[in-house]
Design a protein around this motif. Sequence first.
Motif, mmCIF file in Angstrom:
data_model
loop_
_atom_site.group_PDB
_atom_site.id
_atom_site.type_symbol
_atom_site.label_atom_id
_atom_site.label_comp_id
_atom_site.label_asym_id
_atom_site.label_seq_id
_atom_site.Cartn_x
_atom_site.Cartn_y
_atom_site.Cartn_z
ATOM 1 N N SER A 186 0.851 -1.185 0.000
ATOM 2 C CA SER A 186 0.000 0.000 0.000
ATOM 3 C C SER A 186 0.889 1.238 0.000
ATOM 4 C CB SER A 186 -0.893 0.026 1.241
ATOM 5 O OG SER A 186 -1.829 -1.012 1.193
ATOM 6 N N LYS A 187 0.316 2.323 -0.483
ATOM 7 C CA LYS A 187 1.024 3.588 -0.501
ATOM 8 C C LYS A 187 0.212 4.584 0.313
ATOM 9 C CE LYS A 187 3.738 6.282 -3.658
ATOM 10 N NZ LYS A 187 4.221 6.433 -5.008
ATOM 11 N N VAL A 188 0.896 5.435 1.111
ATOM 12 C CA VAL A 188 0.219 6.445 1.901
ATOM 13 C C VAL A 188 0.723 7.833 1.517
ATOM 14 C CG1 VAL A 188 -0.319 4.978 3.880
ATOM 15 C CG2 VAL A 188 1.843 6.195 3.825
ATOM 16 N N PHE A 189 -0.194 8.794 1.593
ATOM 17 C CA PHE A 189 0.110 10.195 1.330
ATOM 18 C C PHE A 189 -0.216 10.956 2.612
ATOM 19 C CE2 PHE A 189 -1.054 8.149 -2.583
ATOM 20 C CZ PHE A 189 -0.111 8.608 -3.503
ATOM 21 N N LEU A 190 0.723 11.743 3.097
ATOM 22 C CA LEU A 190 0.542 12.487 4.337
ATOM 23 C C LEU A 190 0.310 13.963 4.019
ATOM 24 C CD1 LEU A 190 3.471 10.968 6.425
ATOM 25 C CD2 LEU A 190 1.125 10.173 6.266
ATOM 26 N N PHE A 191 -0.753 14.519 4.603
ATOM 27 C CA PHE A 191 -1.108 15.927 4.421
ATOM 28 C C PHE A 191 -1.181 16.587 5.792
ATOM 29 C CE2 PHE A 191 -2.928 13.661 0.871
ATOM 30 C CZ PHE A 191 -2.716 14.490 -0.221
ATOM 31 N N ILE A 192 -0.846 17.869 5.864
ATOM 32 C CA ILE A 192 -0.980 18.647 7.091
ATOM 33 C C ILE A 192 -1.993 19.756 6.834
ATOM 34 C CG2 ILE A 192 0.176 20.229 8.714
ATOM 35 C CD1 ILE A 192 1.126 17.465 9.184
ATOM 36 N N ASP A 193 -3.009 19.851 7.689
ATOM 37 C CA ASP A 193 -3.986 20.949 7.678
ATOM 38 C C ASP A 193 -4.622 21.182 6.308
ATOM 39 O OD1 ASP A 193 -3.427 21.390 10.352
ATOM 40 O OD2 ASP A 193 -1.862 22.842 9.910
ATOM 41 N N ASP A 194 -5.133 20.182 5.689
ATOM 42 C CA ASP A 194 -5.812 20.304 4.398
ATOM 43 C C ASP A 194 -4.945 20.951 3.320
ATOM 44 O OD1 ASP A 194 -8.125 19.075 5.345
ATOM 45 O OD2 ASP A 194 -8.875 20.963 6.160
ATOM 46 N N GLY A 195 -3.636 20.751 3.409
ATOM 47 C CA GLY A 195 -2.736 21.276 2.378
ATOM 48 C C GLY A 195 -3.016 20.592 1.048
ATOM 49 N N PRO A 196 -2.813 21.301 -0.070
ATOM 50 C CA PRO A 196 -3.112 20.717 -1.375
ATOM 51 C C PRO A 196 -2.122 19.636 -1.802
ATOM 52 C CG PRO A 196 -2.157 22.905 -1.638
ATOM 53 C CD PRO A 196 -2.358 22.683 -0.165
ATOM 54 N N ALA A 197 -0.872 19.771 -1.364
ATOM 55 C CA ALA A 197 0.158 18.799 -1.751
ATOM 56 C C ALA A 197 0.574 17.988 -0.529
ATOM 57 C CB ALA A 197 1.367 19.532 -2.319
#
Length: 135
Positions: free
Chosen positions: A6-17
């Motif tokens: 699996s691959k995960v994407f981490l975002f902080i505070d609804d950031g677009p990237a």
Amino acid sequence: MTKDKSKVFLFIDDGPAPIAELETPIVFDLDTKKLTDGEHILKIVSHSPSGKEGIRKISFTVANGPAIRVEGLKNKDVVDGTLSLMINAYDKGNQKSFLINGSETPQTIPFWIWIIIILFSGWALYYEITSANMQ
């Protein structure tokens, strides 16, 4: 992307990237020094090899700045007149050595300690007076 992970994407505070794209399992060091002090949300979006998506949000509070202690006023107190406040701010240091200078906030003696001292002193005085009368 490897087909069996699996691959995960981490975002902080609804950031677009995303701040990171990682294949699982992984250990990730989140550097909070790059974030402002206050409340934040870590959003983790996962993509499984079968194409399904999962989302998890974790709220956390960053407090990298100096700690601030206030004696004499609490949150949502109702006050009037002049307030005597004791304010102290101290840093954690570099976390490799303990910073002792200014790291402890002096505090006033709580009222219940004064009550105990007065009661004990009164009892001791009473005991002295009654034992002196018996001799």
